[in-house]
Write a protein that holds these residues in place. Structure first.
Motif, PDB file in Angstrom:
ATOM      1  N   UNK A  10       6.880   0.300  -5.184  1.00 49.86           N
ATOM      2  CA  UNK A  10       7.254   1.661  -5.583  1.00 49.86           C
ATOM      3  C   UNK A  10       6.007   2.532  -5.683  1.00 49.86           C
ATOM      4  N   UNK A  11       4.935   1.972  -6.231  1.00 50.57           N
ATOM      5  CA  UNK A  11       3.668   2.707  -6.325  1.00 50.57           C
ATOM      6  C   UNK A  11       3.190   3.121  -4.936  1.00 50.57           C
ATOM      7  N   UNK A  12       3.272   2.208  -3.988  1.00 46.49           N
ATOM      8  CA  UNK A  12       2.849   2.518  -2.624  1.00 46.49           C
ATOM      9  C   UNK A  12       3.753   3.564  -1.985  1.00 46.49           C
ATOM     10  N   UNK A  13       5.044   3.493  -2.254  1.00 43.86           N
ATOM     11  CA  UNK A  13       5.982   4.463  -1.685  1.00 43.86           C
ATOM     12  C   UNK A  13       5.718   5.866  -2.224  1.00 43.86           C
ATOM     13  N   UNK A  14       5.219   5.953  -3.448  1.00 45.22           N
ATOM     14  CA  UNK A  14       4.928   7.258  -4.036  1.00 45.22           C
ATOM     15  C   UNK A  14       3.687   7.896  -3.415  1.00 45.22           C
ATOM     16  N   UNK A  15       2.859   7.098  -2.776  1.00 47.35           N
ATOM     17  CA  UNK A  15       1.662   7.604  -2.095  1.00 47.35           C
ATOM     18  C   UNK A  15       1.719   7.168  -0.630  1.00 47.35           C
ATOM     19  N   UNK A  16       2.853   7.450  -0.018  1.00 41.83           N
ATOM     20  CA  UNK A  16       3.163   6.983   1.331  1.00 41.83           C
ATOM     21  C   UNK A  16       2.111   7.400   2.366  1.00 41.83           C
ATOM     22  N   UNK A  17       1.583   8.611   2.254  1.00 42.70           N
ATOM     23  CA  UNK A  17       0.625   9.105   3.247  1.00 42.70           C
ATOM     24  C   UNK A  17      -0.611   8.216   3.328  1.00 42.70           C
ATOM     25  N   UNK A  18      -1.067   7.724   2.195  1.00 46.95           N
ATOM     26  CA  UNK A  18      -2.237   6.846   2.190  1.00 46.95           C
ATOM     27  C   UNK A  18      -1.877   5.467   2.742  1.00 46.95           C
ATOM     28  N   UNK A  19      -0.795   4.894   2.236  1.00 50.49           N
ATOM     29  CA  UNK A  19      -0.479   3.506   2.573  1.00 50.49           C
ATOM     30  C   UNK A  19       0.101   3.330   3.967  1.00 50.49           C
ATOM     31  N   UNK A  20       0.565   4.393   4.585  1.00 52.99           N
ATOM     32  CA  UNK A  20       1.058   4.267   5.960  1.00 52.99           C
ATOM     33  C   UNK A  20      -0.076   3.819   6.882  1.00 52.99           C
TER      34      UNK A  20
END
Length: 91
Positions: A10-20
């Motif tokens: 969920x944390x990664x999904x909230x900062x999707x632009x970075x983690x993509x």
């Protein structure tokens, strides 16, 4: 362990632009939202089943309309995480 995995997802999904770009474990397009929905449901069940009734009082902070700050000096007794992890990884 699954709850921590879900919280991290969920944390990664909230900062999707970075983690993509930086996530090594990418889900196929369309599966990200399904995975987040699954994780939210799993965390909801975990929270409800744990049934923590500890009070979390609000303390005054700042000026109106934002005058409350969640905070507590409540002492919690947690599980022994090292023992839990050892049990989990030895299975």
């Amino acid at each position: 362990m699954h709850s921590l995995h879900c919280l991290n997802s969920i944390r990664k999904a909230m900062n999707h632009e970075y983690y993509i770009e930086h996530d090594k474990h990418k889900l196929a397009p369309g599966l990200q939202q399904i995975h987040v929905d699954h994780c939210l449901e799993q965390l909801r069940q975990s929270i409800q089943c744990a049934g923590d009734l500890s009070p979390v009082p609000l303390r005054p902070y700042g000026e109106a309309p934002h005058v409350n700050l969640v905070g507590t000096t409540q002492v919690y007794t947690c599980r022994n995480w090292n023992a839990f992890r050892q049990f989990y990884t030895e299975r």
